[in-house]
Enzyme design. Structure first.
Site, PDB file in Angstrom:
ATOM      1  N   ASP A  79     -74.382  26.567 131.816  1.00  0.00           N
ATOM      2  CA  ASP A  79     -75.609  25.859 131.463  1.00  0.00           C
ATOM      3  C   ASP A  79     -76.708  26.263 132.439  1.00  0.00           C
ATOM      4  OD1 ASP A  79     -77.121  23.846 129.928  1.00  0.00           O
ATOM      5  OD2 ASP A  79     -77.156  22.744 131.808  1.00  0.00           O
ATOM      6  N   SER A  80     -77.944  25.952 132.073  1.00  0.00           N
ATOM      7  CA  SER A  80     -79.074  26.264 132.944  1.00  0.00           C
ATOM      8  C   SER A  80     -79.140  25.340 134.146  1.00  0.00           C
ATOM      9  CB  SER A  80     -80.387  26.154 132.158  1.00  0.00           C
ATOM     10  OG  SER A  80     -80.568  24.824 131.692  1.00  0.00           O
TER      11      SER A  80
ATOM     12  N   TYR B  21     -84.522  26.832 131.737  1.00  0.00           N
ATOM     13  CA  TYR B  21     -84.566  28.063 130.958  1.00  0.00           C
ATOM     14  C   TYR B  21     -85.576  27.978 129.815  1.00  0.00           C
ATOM     15  CZ  TYR B  21     -80.304  30.185 132.974  1.00  0.00           C
ATOM     16  OH  TYR B  21     -79.382  30.772 133.805  1.00  0.00           O
TER      17      TYR B  21
ATOM     18  N   CYS C 196     -75.678  25.147 126.680  1.00  0.00           N
ATOM     19  CA  CYS C 196     -77.120  25.211 126.883  1.00  0.00           C
ATOM     20  C   CYS C 196     -77.728  25.640 125.558  1.00  0.00           C
ATOM     21  CB  CYS C 196     -77.463  26.215 127.976  1.00  0.00           C
ATOM     22  SG  CYS C 196     -79.229  26.561 128.176  1.00  0.00           S
ATOM     23  N   ASN C 197     -78.608  24.823 125.020  1.00  0.00           N
ATOM     24  CA  ASN C 197     -79.183  25.123 123.710  1.00  0.00           C
ATOM     25  C   ASN C 197     -80.038  26.377 123.732  1.00  0.00           C
ATOM     26  OD1 ASN C 197     -78.775  22.630 121.643  1.00  0.00           O
ATOM     27  ND2 ASN C 197     -78.785  21.913 123.747  1.00  0.00           N
ATOM     28  N   THR C 198     -80.828  26.558 124.795  1.00  0.00           N
ATOM     29  CA  THR C 198     -81.690  27.735 124.874  1.00  0.00           C
ATOM     30  C   THR C 198     -80.849  29.006 124.956  1.00  0.00           C
ATOM     31  OG1 THR C 198     -83.353  26.413 126.051  1.00  0.00           O
ATOM     32  CG2 THR C 198     -83.603  28.803 126.116  1.00  0.00           C
TER      33      THR C 198
ATOM     34  N   GLU D 120     -83.054  17.123 136.452  1.00  0.00           N
ATOM     35  CA  GLU D 120     -82.596  17.898 137.606  1.00  0.00           C
ATOM     36  C   GLU D 120     -82.940  17.197 138.922  1.00  0.00           C
ATOM     37  OE1 GLU D 120     -80.854  20.868 137.855  1.00  0.00           O
ATOM     38  OE2 GLU D 120     -80.482  20.780 135.700  1.00  0.00           O
TER      39      GLU D 120
ATOM     40  N   CYS E  18     -80.976  19.597 123.712  1.00  0.00           N
ATOM     41  CA  CYS E  18     -80.820  20.139 125.062  1.00  0.00           C
ATOM     42  C   CYS E  18     -79.736  19.309 125.722  1.00  0.00           C
ATOM     43  CB  CYS E  18     -82.128  20.025 125.841  1.00  0.00           C
ATOM     44  SG  CYS E  18     -81.974  20.495 127.595  1.00  0.00           S
TER      45      CYS E  18
ATOM     46  N   HIS F 120     -79.278  18.571 128.682  1.00  0.00           N
ATOM     47  CA  HIS F 120     -79.770  17.672 129.731  1.00  0.00           C
ATOM     48  C   HIS F 120     -80.116  16.297 129.154  1.00  0.00           C
ATOM     49  CE1 HIS F 120     -80.270  21.338 132.115  1.00  0.00           C
ATOM     50  NE2 HIS F 120     -80.555  20.591 133.168  1.00  0.00           N
TER      51      HIS F 120
END
Length: 271
Positions: free
Chosen positions: A9-10, A41, A72-74, A151, A184, A186
């Protein structure tokens, strides 16, 4: 097979997927790598996301993983086809599982999608949803403030609610919407706040549960599930400052057997 499942993941968001993997697949050892130093990301170029994702994947391949979950979706939007074509292990992402869960949920056939700028720009969720059901209505909204907030460990309270309310205002004007995809990984860490803002009439969908189910099915299909009765030791890697990463990890995984480690993103170049 006692080889671990790799999860990337980012940042810290993919830990929500890891938590569900642990719940549904308690025998499977997991190695998680969150690129917290270079997060988010969503605002990066497609080329950067591809480069960073491949660096993380090569690191995990050195750990002899038997399967890769792109939490991670991106990264899923920009890299999953390439990874599936080039790797000789199973690779799954979080977008198709999330789309399936949303289709099961909606009664009005009006679905909202919130995600990073990169995920929304890719229209990956729209394509995935329309492949399943072509006559649904969709509204997408990029929420660039959410990932930095998570984050930093700002998950609830007045500041979190104010940011969520301000950000989601445009999407809440669509009264027919009855399902909202958290596009996402997150965002589930903000799920309670998001649910409070959007109201109980809207079902908030996280792809974590569906992704874990797909992981379980894939393990069975490829006959690579772990049958050992030993308690697995999970490893969590982060590329950035460990303090907040450890705090969030301890909130999510109170009684699990895991260790938190660090690897600098510069070292990923040399893998």
């Amino acid at each position: 097979m006692e080889q671990p499942i790799g999860v990337i993941d980012s940042g810290v968001g993919g830990l929500t997927v890891v938590h569900e993997l642990m719940r549904q697949l308690p025998k499977e050892p997991l190695i998680y790598l969150g690129d917290t130093e270079r997060c988010p990301y969503g605002s990066r170029t497609e080329e950067e996301v591809k480069q960073f994702t491949w660096e993380m994947v090569r690191f995990l391949l050195k750990k002899n993983i038997k399967m890769l979950v792109i939490a991670c979706n991106t990264a899923t939007a920009f890299t999953i086809k390439d990874l599936q074509e080039k790797l000789d292990i199973p690779v799954i992402g979080v977008i198709k599982p999330g789309a399936r869960a949303a289709i099961k949920s909606t009664e009005s056939d009006y679905i909202g999608i919130i995600g990073t700028e990169g995920t929304v720009r890719s229209e990956a969720y729209s394509y995935a949803l329309w492949q399943i059901k072509s006559d649904i209505d969709l509204i997408s909204l990029a929420c660039p403030r959410f990932v930095p907030m998570v984050e930093k460990g700002i998950l609830d309270g007045p500041e979190a609610k104010q940011i969520v309310e301000t950000t989601l205002m445009p999407i809440l004007e669509h009264k027919k919407m009855d399902t909202l995809i958290l596009g996402c990984t997150h965002y589930p860490l903000l799920k309670d706040t998001i649910q409070e803002v959007v109201g109980k009439q809207i079902t908030v969908i996280s792809s974590s549960e569906e992704t874990a189910r797909e992981t379980s099915t894939t393990l069975d299909i490829h006959q690579i599930a772990n049958e050992s009765d030993r308690m697995p030791l999970h490893q969590f890697y982060a590329t950035g400052d460990l303090q907040i990463f450890i705090e969030i990890t301890q909130k999510i995984f109170k009684d699990s057997n895991f260790e938190v480690l660090t690897i600098k993103h510069a070292d990923l170049h040399n893998v």
